[in-house]
Design a protein around this motif. Structure first.
Motif, mmCIF file in Angstrom:
data_model
loop_
_atom_site.group_PDB
_atom_site.id
_atom_site.type_symbol
_atom_site.label_atom_id
_atom_site.label_comp_id
_atom_site.label_asym_id
_atom_site.label_seq_id
_atom_site.Cartn_x
_atom_site.Cartn_y
_atom_site.Cartn_z
ATOM 1 N N ALA A 76 25.281 45.209 36.195
ATOM 2 C CA ALA A 76 23.422 44.449 35.133
ATOM 3 C C ALA A 76 22.038 44.398 35.943
ATOM 4 O O ALA A 76 21.084 45.060 35.984
ATOM 5 C CB ALA A 76 23.586 42.818 34.614
ATOM 6 N N LEU A 98 17.634 40.719 34.146
ATOM 7 C CA LEU A 98 18.611 40.568 33.363
ATOM 8 C C LEU A 98 19.760 40.273 34.904
ATOM 9 O O LEU A 98 20.593 39.022 34.300
ATOM 10 C CB LEU A 98 19.343 41.693 32.378
ATOM 11 C CG LEU A 98 20.798 41.312 31.628
ATOM 12 C CD1 LEU A 98 20.690 40.471 31.011
ATOM 13 C CD2 LEU A 98 21.049 42.229 31.415
ATOM 14 N N ARG A 146 19.954 40.712 25.061
ATOM 15 C CA ARG A 146 20.234 42.047 25.982
ATOM 16 C C ARG A 146 21.655 41.770 27.243
ATOM 17 O O ARG A 146 22.350 42.781 27.037
ATOM 18 C CB ARG A 146 19.337 42.697 26.987
ATOM 19 C CG ARG A 146 17.882 42.604 26.748
ATOM 20 C CD ARG A 146 17.094 43.212 26.996
ATOM 21 N NE ARG A 146 16.732 43.027 28.864
ATOM 22 C CZ ARG A 146 15.717 42.155 28.517
ATOM 23 N NH1 ARG A 146 14.859 41.760 28.315
ATOM 24 N NH2 ARG A 146 15.172 41.252 30.295
ATOM 25 N N PHE A 147 21.987 40.821 27.813
ATOM 26 C CA PHE A 147 22.717 40.095 27.707
ATOM 27 C C PHE A 147 24.329 40.628 27.203
ATOM 28 O O PHE A 147 25.312 40.866 27.948
ATOM 29 C CB PHE A 147 23.257 38.655 28.272
ATOM 30 C CG PHE A 147 23.950 37.790 29.253
ATOM 31 C CD1 PHE A 147 24.996 38.488 30.522
ATOM 32 C CD2 PHE A 147 24.969 37.652 28.950
ATOM 33 C CE1 PHE A 147 25.423 37.452 31.477
ATOM 34 C CE2 PHE A 147 26.045 36.545 29.171
ATOM 35 C CZ PHE A 147 26.980 36.992 30.226
ATOM 36 N N GLU A 194 27.315 42.368 27.374
ATOM 37 C CA GLU A 194 28.857 42.423 27.226
ATOM 38 C C GLU A 194 30.008 43.407 27.291
ATOM 39 O O GLU A 194 31.065 43.634 27.397
ATOM 40 C CB GLU A 194 28.953 41.079 27.473
ATOM 41 C CG GLU A 194 28.450 39.533 27.609
ATOM 42 C CD GLU A 194 28.629 38.269 27.581
ATOM 43 O OE1 GLU A 194 30.178 38.254 27.766
ATOM 44 O OE2 GLU A 194 28.109 37.920 25.892
ATOM 45 N N LEU A 227 23.752 32.729 33.165
ATOM 46 C CA LEU A 227 24.691 33.269 31.545
ATOM 47 C C LEU A 227 26.265 33.192 31.732
ATOM 48 O O LEU A 227 26.760 32.405 30.897
ATOM 49 C CB LEU A 227 24.171 34.146 31.025
ATOM 50 C CG LEU A 227 22.048 33.975 30.728
ATOM 51 C CD1 LEU A 227 21.497 35.326 30.369
ATOM 52 C CD2 LEU A 227 22.101 32.808 29.312
ATOM 53 N N ALA A 242 21.624 36.344 35.104
ATOM 54 C CA ALA A 242 23.325 36.899 34.642
ATOM 55 C C ALA A 242 24.235 35.849 35.116
ATOM 56 O O ALA A 242 25.429 35.393 34.589
ATOM 57 C CB ALA A 242 23.759 38.281 35.109
#
Length: 335
Positions: free
Chosen positions: A292, A299, A129-130, A134, A306, A303
């Protein structure tokens, strides 16, 4: 009477693709476009699984080649193509029913030489999902531009005559990593117009779904992008696809290394440098984090970590690529 040639050729490279190929081909053969208006060419890049068995169930052109990488496979398909337009997608992508029509539409403008479509993903994993967020942030950036300088092969279209004249993708790229960037930069250097078609959507079945897979992918992206930059150094400063905030985040993450190195001897200096670097990182990431948060609170909480992984992996790959990355002489080297 000879059979009329299709106007569009869709080329799909495949390697060890048994898990996803059927969904890809089902979607391609169920397009809204008239069946006699397009052809599908599947280039099997030396698969040892059931890729060939699955492909032969479908009314398409199947060709096998010894493993040479996706760039060579796409070029092979392009040489066999009969259409005026070349479309490319990947064997782990499922094009929407109107994908061909959406990809074809911008070519009504005779100045358009290449078209880039968009990704969608329904994968439930947090990292996947991340990754999708993007892409969507970058797609929002591209929507504001009348011309772009990056066409990704998961959803790409070219005028076949132009593609052939440029020599296609550089087959020395050993995997699906930045060979499309390199061709895009060659086209941009010649002033060729490329455009974004946001409604030409393919669903991707293979976004990275773990932190380790994501970090490996980003390291590879950083490495091969530096190989491309060596050939097109002007693009290192700016292109239509890469946000400047990402470059700031990479630099900020790389700056954390000297801060850690200073810590045993000058802890206050290390703390000051590390704090300033981290603050700059978070400030540059604020628009992404806000997006996000609006979409998915879980998420958004993950984030920042990540984003650090992304910047560190890209930065590490870029450092190694700047020192060691190169391609030998061959097709496309000076084009």
């Amino acid at each position: 009477m000879a059979e009329a040639a299709p106007r569009i050729s869709v080329v799909v490279p495949a390697y060890q693709a048994e898990a996803t190929l059927g969904r890809c081909l089902d979607a391609l053969l169920a397009q809204h476009t008239a069946a006699d208006d397009y052809e599908v060419i599947l280039v099997d890049d030396g698969s040892r699984d059931r890729t060939a068995e699955i492909a032969r169930r479908y009314p398409l052109r199947y060709v096998y080649q010894a493993n040479a990488g996706p760039a060579a496979a796409r070029n092979h398909g392009a040489r066999l193509a009969r259409g005026e337009l070349l479309l490319f997608t990947d064997s782990d992508c499922v094009p929407a029913p109107d994908w061909i029509e959406r990809m074809r539409a911008p070519f009504a403008d005779p100045e358009v030489m290449a078209v880039k479509g968009a990704y969608r993903s329904d994968q439930p994993q947090l990292v996947a999902r991340f990754v999708q967020l993007e892409f969507e942030q970058r797609f929002a950036r591209l929507r504001r531009r009348a011309r772009i300088d990056m066409v990704d092969t998961y959803s790409a279209g070219y005028r076949r005559a132009v593609f052939v004249a440029l020599g296609g993708f550089d087959p020395r790229f050993p995997k699906a990593d930045n060979e499309d960037t390199e061709l895009s930069y060659r086209m941009a250097a010649r002033g060729m117009r490329m455009v974004f078609a946001p409604d030409a959507v393919v669903s991707h079945l293979g976004h990275p779904d773990s932190v380790w897979r994501y970090a490996r992918l980003k390291f590879s992206r950083g490495y091969w992008r530096m190989v491309v930059y060596k050939r097109h150094p002007g693009k290192m400063l700016a292109d239509s696809y890469t946000p400047q905030t990402l470059k700031l985040q990479i630099l900020a993450t790389l700056a954390l290394a000297p801060a850690l190195a200073l810590a045993p001897w000058w802890p206050r200096a290390a703390l000051a440098l590390g704090g300033a670097t981290l603050a700059a990182f978070l400030l540059s990431a604020a628009p992404f984090l806000a997006a996000a948060w609006r979409r998915d609170r879980r998420l958004a909480l993950a984030a920042p970590a990540l984003l650090l992984v992304r910047a560190a992996a890209l930065g590490g790959g870029a450092v190694v690529g700047s020192l060691l990355g190169r391609l030998g002489a061959g097709v496309g080297a000076d084009r």
